[in-house]
Design a protein around this motif. Sequence first.
Motif, short mmCIF file in Angstrom:
data_model
loop_
_atom_site.label_atom_id
_atom_site.label_comp_id
_atom_site.label_asym_id
_atom_site.label_seq_id
_atom_site.Cartn_x
_atom_site.Cartn_y
_atom_site.Cartn_z
N PHE A 1 0.83 -1.21 0.00
CA PHE A 1 0.00 0.00 0.00
C PHE A 1 0.86 1.26 0.00
O PHE A 1 0.57 2.23 -0.71
N GLN A 2 1.94 1.26 0.78
CA GLN A 2 2.81 2.43 0.86
C GLN A 2 3.44 2.76 -0.50
O GLN A 2 3.62 3.93 -0.84
N VAL A 3 3.77 1.71 -1.28
CA VAL A 3 4.31 1.92 -2.62
C VAL A 3 3.25 2.57 -3.51
O VAL A 3 3.52 3.55 -4.23
N GLU B 244 -10.30 -2.67 0.44
CA GLU B 244 -11.22 -2.48 1.56
C GLU B 244 -10.54 -1.88 2.80
O GLU B 244 -11.14 -1.08 3.52
N ILE B 245 -9.31 -2.28 3.08
CA ILE B 245 -8.62 -1.80 4.29
C ILE B 245 -7.88 -0.49 4.03
O ILE B 245 -7.92 0.43 4.85
N TYR B 246 -7.22 -0.39 2.87
CA TYR B 246 -6.36 0.77 2.62
C TYR B 246 -6.93 1.73 1.58
O TYR B 246 -6.32 2.77 1.32
N GLY B 247 -8.05 1.39 0.96
CA GLY B 247 -8.70 2.33 0.05
C GLY B 247 -8.04 2.48 -1.30
O GLY B 247 -8.20 3.51 -1.97
N VAL B 248 -7.28 1.48 -1.75
CA VAL B 248 -6.63 1.54 -3.06
C VAL B 248 -7.70 1.44 -4.15
O VAL B 248 -8.65 0.65 -4.05
N ASP B 249 -7.54 2.21 -5.21
CA ASP B 249 -8.47 2.18 -6.34
C ASP B 249 -8.40 0.82 -7.02
O ASP B 249 -7.31 0.36 -7.42
N ALA B 250 -9.54 0.16 -7.19
CA ALA B 250 -9.58 -1.19 -7.77
C ALA B 250 -9.02 -1.22 -9.18
O ALA B 250 -8.47 -2.25 -9.62
N ASP B 251 -9.11 -0.11 -9.93
CA ASP B 251 -8.63 -0.07 -11.30
C ASP B 251 -7.11 -0.17 -11.38
O ASP B 251 -6.56 -0.43 -12.47
#
Length: 442
Positions: A359-361, A402-409
Amino acid sequence: MKTTHPFFKILFISLIFLFSSSHINAQFLKKLGKRAEKAAERAVERRVDKEATEKTDQALDSILEPGSKGGKKSPIPNGDTPIVSGSGNNTPSSENTTGNSTDSGPKTLSVYSKFDFVPGDEQLFYDDFYNDFIGDFPSKWNTNAGGEVVVLGDESEKWFKLKSGYNILFIPNLQSLPEDYTVEFDVIGIGVDKTSSTSHLRVDLSDDEKFKEGANFVQASIPFCQYTPVGITLENRKNNKREIYSTVKADIRNAITNGAHISIAVNNERFRLWVDEAKYIDVPQAVPANKLTTLKFHANNFKDGTEQLFISHIKVAKGGVDLRKKLLSEGKISTNAILFNSGSDNLKPESMGIIRQIFQVLQQDASINLKIVGHTDADGEEKNNLTLSKNRAEAVKATLIEIYGVDADRLSTDGKGESEPIGDNSTTEGKAQNRRVEFIKQ
């Protein structure tokens, strides 16, 4: 002779049943988190009355195995005394499994979202006793006393039952432990409700390759006392001189009796220790640098026969390369530190340290898209393993969303099953290496 009316007989028998049943339930509920207790109590009552619905059963199962979605049951028995198999049975275990619980109830992945332990990226040793016969002492280990491989309850997962008062150790085929490495294992204490305040499992990193402490060591004592929070004690010795002896405040009583995951990170002289998601020890200059060779487990002050200590899924891995930097510089990383419940796509919470780095990356560079690829070992049917690997990649993707909110695309997935092994599937270590997840920049 005066006879008792049948109604009073029935009433008397019913009262006895209710009393004994409530006692059993009390023992059972004692091992559950406080938040889950009332819900579980209602579920138990409905089960006793044979009126439980399928939904209630699933809810109870999820309490007994946090993170479960109605899959494999937890290997942790509900009672104080485990059902331990006898020798002569060589039932194989499969992939890593553990049950975890805290004082505040069942854990979820979100609880672990700030868990900052990251396992080493090069596996040095792994043992889940897959190839050992039940009742035998593990073949990869050495001891000056005893112990045996067992299964708990009706599960196939194998555990190492330690004898109290003796050092039990393994020696990896290394001249010395590296400068940066991690140690992980699962532990559970059964029948320790009234155990001594001095009962503990001591984990030693030592320069002695036999049964002594050594001239150089660092050791952490994990308490099993249940009637008071004893705390975790850290001690070291450098060139036969003790520099540190300190007890850190920690209440891990519920974690220990429900099954805890212990994580240790050594970075040169720095020593850190986590119990489940909580970090309790972080000392910058505790480790005798470049002198330690051996990992030892020392069980102390457990009453033989009634107080039992079990460990499993022991893993030692060399640290070093920051996976974030490697992903950015090389465009691809592979890790076997993302763990799942056996035969399922249910992520283990201790995987969150790696997922957090991913996620940080993504957070740092919004232009990066990632392909997540799952791999399995060769146990089971090839077709099932292919499906499992794809589902596991999807589970990692879902967690990032779901946990970190990354865009699914920004995320895509694939699975290779057992088709691309990097280790020998006939060995425990090889299988653990093959169960991995890849992240590839797109």
